[in-house]
Design an enzyme around this catalytic site. Structure first.
Site, mmCIF file in Angstrom:
data_model
loop_
_atom_site.group_PDB
_atom_site.id
_atom_site.type_symbol
_atom_site.label_atom_id
_atom_site.label_comp_id
_atom_site.label_asym_id
_atom_site.label_seq_id
_atom_site.Cartn_x
_atom_site.Cartn_y
_atom_site.Cartn_z
ATOM 1 N N HIS A 106 56.240 -44.250 -8.187
ATOM 2 C CA HIS A 106 55.147 -45.108 -8.649
ATOM 3 C C HIS A 106 54.080 -45.115 -7.552
ATOM 4 O O HIS A 106 54.393 -45.426 -6.398
ATOM 5 C CB HIS A 106 55.625 -46.547 -8.855
ATOM 6 C CG HIS A 106 56.801 -46.692 -9.766
ATOM 7 N ND1 HIS A 106 56.709 -47.277 -11.013
ATOM 8 C CD2 HIS A 106 58.105 -46.349 -9.609
ATOM 9 C CE1 HIS A 106 57.907 -47.291 -11.577
ATOM 10 N NE2 HIS A 106 58.769 -46.735 -10.740
ATOM 11 N N HIS B 288 52.204 -41.944 -11.920
ATOM 12 C CA HIS B 288 53.642 -41.767 -11.784
ATOM 13 C C HIS B 288 53.936 -40.280 -11.648
ATOM 14 O O HIS B 288 53.399 -39.465 -12.408
ATOM 15 C CB HIS B 288 54.389 -42.367 -12.975
ATOM 16 C CG HIS B 288 54.254 -43.857 -13.046
ATOM 17 N ND1 HIS B 288 53.269 -44.480 -13.769
ATOM 18 C CD2 HIS B 288 54.967 -44.846 -12.434
ATOM 19 C CE1 HIS B 288 53.380 -45.798 -13.618
ATOM 20 N NE2 HIS B 288 54.397 -46.042 -12.825
ATOM 21 N N GLN C 112 44.587 -50.809 -13.637
ATOM 22 C CA GLN C 112 45.117 -50.132 -12.453
ATOM 23 C C GLN C 112 44.814 -48.643 -12.489
ATOM 24 O O GLN C 112 44.802 -48.040 -13.566
ATOM 25 C CB GLN C 112 46.634 -50.307 -12.369
ATOM 26 C CG GLN C 112 47.093 -51.686 -11.964
ATOM 27 C CD GLN C 112 48.594 -51.728 -11.804
ATOM 28 O OE1 GLN C 112 49.328 -51.364 -12.714
ATOM 29 N NE2 GLN C 112 49.054 -52.163 -10.645
ATOM 30 N N ASP D 79 46.747 -46.283 -12.124
ATOM 31 C CA ASP D 79 48.199 -46.151 -12.051
ATOM 32 C C ASP D 79 48.600 -44.691 -12.154
ATOM 33 O O ASP D 79 48.082 -43.945 -12.987
ATOM 34 C CB ASP D 79 48.828 -46.949 -13.187
ATOM 35 C CG ASP D 79 50.119 -47.610 -12.763
ATOM 36 O OD1 ASP D 79 50.595 -47.298 -11.665
ATOM 37 O OD2 ASP D 79 50.637 -48.430 -13.527
ATOM 38 N N CYS E 52 54.408 -48.344 -16.227
ATOM 39 C CA CYS E 52 55.520 -47.410 -15.987
ATOM 40 C C CYS E 52 56.314 -47.043 -17.242
ATOM 41 O O CYS E 52 56.535 -45.849 -17.507
ATOM 42 C CB CYS E 52 56.461 -47.962 -14.930
ATOM 43 S SG CYS E 52 55.743 -49.148 -13.799
ATOM 44 N N LYS F 72 59.673 -48.326 -0.408
ATOM 45 C CA LYS F 72 58.266 -48.076 -0.705
ATOM 46 C C LYS F 72 57.440 -48.043 0.584
ATOM 47 O O LYS F 72 57.837 -48.610 1.603
ATOM 48 C CB LYS F 72 57.709 -49.141 -1.643
ATOM 49 C CG LYS F 72 57.772 -50.562 -1.094
ATOM 50 C CD LYS F 72 57.239 -51.566 -2.109
ATOM 51 C CE LYS F 72 57.399 -53.007 -1.595
ATOM 52 N NZ LYS F 72 56.848 -54.002 -2.534
ATOM 53 N N ARG G 146 48.941 -60.078 -16.885
ATOM 54 C CA ARG G 146 50.014 -60.868 -16.278
ATOM 55 C C ARG G 146 49.616 -62.338 -16.336
ATOM 56 O O ARG G 146 48.477 -62.691 -16.014
ATOM 57 C CB ARG G 146 50.261 -60.436 -14.827
ATOM 58 C CG ARG G 146 50.761 -58.997 -14.730
ATOM 59 C CD ARG G 146 50.987 -58.530 -13.310
ATOM 60 N NE ARG G 146 51.361 -57.117 -13.289
ATOM 61 C CZ ARG G 146 51.525 -56.397 -12.183
ATOM 62 N NH1 ARG G 146 51.361 -56.967 -10.992
ATOM 63 N NH2 ARG G 146 51.857 -55.119 -12.258
#
Length: 639
Positions: free
Chosen positions: A514, A388, A384, A386, A337, A468, A366
């Protein structure tokens, strides 16, 4: 006079205090027999109580049976105590510690001088069944804390004494007795051991006392318990199926990937596994391209100061890998992000640019604890899909509608059609006005209604910055996998001062959505392997076709068939080994190849192939052109 209101709105009047069991009996003998406990009160304030609990004033009451979710939890909780009872009967020197309910079952931790064996587990389970058949009454009593400490010390249960000692002085604790066994517990419990009929002990594992590695290693016995025999058998069947589908085993057998002690929590992809990865990534890349996303790529390592601004350094630091160079501190990104915001901030953005959709196959790290790692499902390094979306508040609902419909199409292509939807709403600790939260939550819920999706609401489970939607897949054997998410974020763009110019020339912070569809590619590929038991559909299979020759005489023709299909874009191999054709067919069948083409003299002479489809289906001989058309159609429709 005491008035008891029941769930259907009817009331029962009693001249004096009455137990939950007596209320159940007043309703009917069948309910009295089935009753396990009571639920007193209504809504969030409702609490579970034993059947022996006395109702002293007007209240609302529901009788809990094994058909109630709370009833199943009571059964599992009480079965954990039955396990401890049986262990103490068979191994009097064992000390009991804690035994909570977990998903689909329970466990109990014991301190004992030697490891429990599989034979011990069989004996314990048999003794549990014997104790259940005795139908011993389960009774509660209350003691002051200090008396309870003395009691457990007196019977040699030092772990229980330690637990009670941690309770503030002057408080009381409850104990439950069944037959010769008494345990510390807040309750409630089933009224007697005869209610516990359908259970099975599963395994023994190690667990540190109080979860601290400096303490003694205890033995944790896991078990499962259900309301009916059929439910127990279905669960055991599901576990057997899950074992067959275990992605770690299939990863070895199909030569897809491996994990190595030199890189814990990281994946070594083999050629076949990487082929699957590429199919998933390229498919998702096309999804980005066809739905208005611009693909970006951010760096792996970012300065600590950025993570401090976003709040990750305070809230997530223990899960981040850090490094230092030239007296500056950095962290490997655990998420993408902040990098996308930094890209957004380059150059002036206008309201006309919104919604602006960025997508990245972003590699994240992580620092997951070793005990939490699980194959490629839970790793330390992952990628990911991912995305946005930077937008205005008015755009939230429309973007969410489009996203849900897109996500449904993607999941269907991968073989998932059963999706569960959950909206997680505002937590107590949050930022932003109630007006903004109202708007965001309403937009998420309306987007699901517009898409025709039934959903549940999970109050208080949203992130501190916004609500979410969680999208959960149900797989072929009934397991749930939470994959997709759509999060509304009013905070991060503001924290990093991302702005756009509005129509009136003023500057505003965009709302940041997200979103991820498959989430971690590693985890999603693991889910795919288990969903399809390794037999991936043709469009995903690492090898789609194997051409096998019966003798060396057809080797050149087999090569030509493979070459023709390869030019067509098919992932094909030629097996020209001097082995029996039955051996070759069996070997490639075990590798779960979608199509095996057998070529002998007849096929060579006629330009044909004998086709065997996965599942031992003999489709007979057909011209190569017909098979080329068939495999192309299979791949195109993702069959």
């Amino acid at each position: 006079m005491i008035s008891i209101q029941l769930p259907d709105g009817s009331k029962r009047e009693f001249a004096q205090p009455v137990t939950v069991a007596e209320v159940a009996a007043s309703i009917g003998a069948g309910l009295a027999k089935a009753a396990l406990a009571g639920r007193v009160g209504h809504g969030p304030a409702a609490r579970l109580v034993d059947l022996a609990h006395r109702l002293e004033a007007d209240t609302q009451l529901a009788i809990v049976t094994d058909k109630d979710p709370d009833g199943l939890e009571l059964i599992r909780h009480s079965t954990a105590h039955l396990l401890a009872y049986a262990v103490k009967e068979l191994f009097p020197d064992a000390q009991v510690t804690i035994g909570p309910v977990i998903e689909n079952g329970f466990y109990y931790d014991f301190s004992y001088k030697r490891p429990f064996t599989p034979e011990d587990l069989t004996a314990i389970e048999q003794r549990m069944a014997e104790l259940a058949r005795k139908d011993e009454k389960v009774e509660r009593r209350v003691l002051p804390r200090d008396e309870a400490v003395a009691y457990f010390k007196g019977i040699g249960e030092h772990y229980k004494a330690e637990i009670v000692s941690s309770i503030p002085a002057g408080e009381e604790v409850s104990l439950y007795r069944e037959g010769a066994f008494e345990d510390l517990c807040r309750g409630p419990h089933v009224p007697s051991t005869g209610k516990l009929k359908h259970f099975k002990l599963m395994k023994v594992a190690g667990a540190y006392w109080r979860g601290d590695h400096r303490n003694e290693m205890l033995q944790r016995i896991y078990g499962t318990a259900w309301a009916t025999k059929d439910e127990l058998q279905q669960y055991l069947h599901m576990l057997a199926e899950a074992e067959k589908r275990d992605h770690r085993r299939l990863g070895r057998e199909l030569d897809l990937f491996h994990l190595d002690e030199h890189a814990p929590g990281l994946v070594f992809w083999h050629p076949k596994g990487w082929t699957i990865w590429q199919q998933v990534e390229q498919y998702m890349r096309a999804v980005y391209r066809d739905n208005g996303y611009q693909e970006v790529k951010g760096p792996q390592i970012l300065d600590q100061s950025l993570w401090e601004k976003t709040g990750h350094w305070d809230k997530y630091r223990e899960n981040m890998f850090t490094t230092e160079s030239e007296k500056r501190d950095y962290a490997l990104k655990p998420m993408n992000c902040p990098g996308h915001i930094l890209i957004f901030k380059q150059g002036i953005k206008s309201y006309r640019d919104l919604p602006l959709r960025y997508g990245e196959f972003g590699q994240c790290h992580r620092n997951e604890p070793t005990g939490g790692l699980h194959g490629i499902m839970r790793v330390r390094g992952f990628t990911q899909d991912d995305g946005h979306i930077f937008c205005t508040e008015d755009m939230i609902q429309g973007e969410c509608v489009a996203y849900t419909e897109l996500l449904q199409r993607v999941y269907k292509d991968f073989g998932f059609t059963d999706i569960l939807y959950k909206v997680a709403t505002r937590p107590d600790a949050r930022i932003g006005s109630d007006e903004v939260w109202d708007k965001a939550e309403r937009a998420l819920m309306e987007s699901l209604r517009h898409s025709g999706c039934e959903f549940i609401v999970s109050p208080g489970e949203g992130a501190f910055y916004g609500p979410k939607i969680e999208y959960t897949l149900r797989d072929a054997i009934g397991r749930h996998w939470q994959c997709g998410t759509m999060q509304v974020d009013f905070s991060m763009a503001q924290r990093l001062d991302a702005q756009y110019v509005a129509e009136d020339g003023s500057r505003h912070h965009p709302v940041m959505l997200h979103r991820a569809i498959v989430g971690s590619l590693e985890r999603f590929i693991g889910i795919l392997i288990e969903q399809h038991a390794g037999a991936l559909p043709a469009w995903l299979a690492p090898v789609q076709v194997v051409v096998t020759s019966i003798t060396d005489q057809q080797a050149d023709y087999a090569r030509e068939v493979a070459k023709t299909l390869r030019k067509q874009g098919v992932r094909v191999e030629a097996d020209l080994r001097n082995e029996k054709i039955t051996y070759k067919i069996r070997e490639h069948s075990l590798q779960k190849v979608p199509y095996i083409l057998v070529v002998g003299d007849k096929e060579k002479a006629s330009g044909a192939v004998a086709v065997r489809a996965r599942g031992n289906l003999d489709l007979g001989a057909m011209p190569l052109e017909d098979f080329s058309r068939r495999i192309s159609e299979d791949i195109a429709r993702k069959a």
